[in-house]
Design a protein around this motif. Structure first.
Motif, PDB file in Angstrom:
ATOM      1  N   ALA A  35       0.951  -1.329  -0.058  1.00  0.00           N
ATOM      2  CA  ALA A  35      -0.146   0.058   0.100  1.00  0.00           C
ATOM      3  C   ALA A  35       0.881   1.238  -0.011  1.00  0.00           C
ATOM      4  O   ALA A  35       0.526   2.361  -0.632  1.00  0.00           O
ATOM      5  CB  ALA A  35      -0.866  -0.192   1.127  1.00  0.00           C
ATOM      6  N   CYS A  36       1.964   1.050   0.613  1.00  0.00           N
ATOM      7  CA  CYS A  36       3.137   2.522   0.461  1.00  0.00           C
ATOM      8  C   CYS A  36       3.462   2.579  -0.743  1.00  0.00           C
ATOM      9  O   CYS A  36       3.550   3.714  -1.464  1.00  0.00           O
ATOM     10  CB  CYS A  36       3.826   2.099   1.606  1.00  0.00           C
ATOM     11  SG  CYS A  36       5.349   3.440   1.728  1.00  0.00           S
ATOM     12  N   LYS A  37       3.799   1.506  -1.384  1.00  0.00           N
ATOM     13  CA  LYS A  37       4.382   1.595  -2.572  1.00  0.00           C
ATOM     14  C   LYS A  37       3.321   2.283  -3.599  1.00  0.00           C
ATOM     15  O   LYS A  37       3.844   3.156  -4.563  1.00  0.00           O
ATOM     16  CB  LYS A  37       4.781   0.142  -3.417  1.00  0.00           C
ATOM     17  CG  LYS A  37       6.074  -0.279  -2.419  1.00  0.00           C
ATOM     18  CD  LYS A  37       6.178  -1.881  -3.289  1.00  0.00           C
ATOM     19  CE  LYS A  37       7.173  -2.806  -2.557  1.00  0.00           C
ATOM     20  NZ  LYS A  37       7.629  -4.051  -3.045  1.00  0.00           N
ATOM     21  N   GLU A  38       2.281   1.662  -3.462  1.00  0.00           N
ATOM     22  CA  GLU A  38       0.961   2.456  -4.272  1.00  0.00           C
ATOM     23  C   GLU A  38       0.949   3.969  -4.150  1.00  0.00           C
ATOM     24  O   GLU A  38       0.798   4.764  -5.239  1.00  0.00           O
ATOM     25  CB  GLU A  38      -0.385   1.761  -4.200  1.00  0.00           C
ATOM     26  CG  GLU A  38      -1.607   2.187  -4.891  1.00  0.00           C
ATOM     27  CD  GLU A  38      -1.112   2.152  -6.469  1.00  0.00           C
ATOM     28  OE1 GLU A  38      -1.552   3.170  -7.172  1.00  0.00           O
ATOM     29  OE2 GLU A  38      -0.526   1.310  -7.081  1.00  0.00           O
ATOM     30  N   ALA A  39       0.869   4.272  -2.944  1.00  0.00           N
ATOM     31  CA  ALA A  39       0.953   5.599  -2.479  1.00  0.00           C
ATOM     32  C   ALA A  39       2.034   6.515  -2.877  1.00  0.00           C
ATOM     33  O   ALA A  39       1.853   7.597  -3.632  1.00  0.00           O
ATOM     34  CB  ALA A  39       0.979   5.850  -0.924  1.00  0.00           C
TER      35      ALA A  39
END
Length: 118
Positions: A35-39
């Motif tokens: 989810a951090c990567k997507e953000a």
């Protein structure tokens, strides 16, 4: 300014939210490294804080992956490593600071002061 806290334990950050809010920051949460990567790809925060309990090589590898996606977002991490050991292990990754595993309001103030200086 937006800050992303990557954690599976949002409850421990609740006492720190007033400090973030007083500084005019918008705080959001992500529950995983993915989810951090997507953000970082879609809506990069000014700062992200990794609070996933990663250690050693696993932590370093996670930061390397995140840097490959977006090297301009500032980062911090919760860690139980001593300051010198943390510095040696994470040197060269551009991590703003290490925070204790259960950050206090004073820890967040220190973090925001450091962020304001960069």
């Amino acid at each position: 300014m937006n800050i992303l806290i990557v954690t599976t334990d949002t409850a421990k950050w609740q006492t720190c939210l007033p400090v973030f809010q007083a500084a005019g920051t918008d705080v959001s949460f992500a529950a995983s490294l993915e989810a951090c990567k997507e953000a970082l790809r879609s809506n990069p925060p000014r700062l992200y804080i990794l609070d996933l309990g990663l250690k050693g090589k696993e932590l370093r590898a996670a930061f390397m992956e995140l840097l490959m996606i977006n090297a301009t977002a500032h980062s911090a991490v919760t860690t139980d490593m001593e300051e010198n050991a943390f510095h040696d292990a994470m040197e060269g990754l551009g991590i703003l600071t290490g925070l204790p595993p259960a950050p206090s309001q004073d820890d967040v103030r220190r973090l925001l002061d450091l962020l304001a200086k960069v």
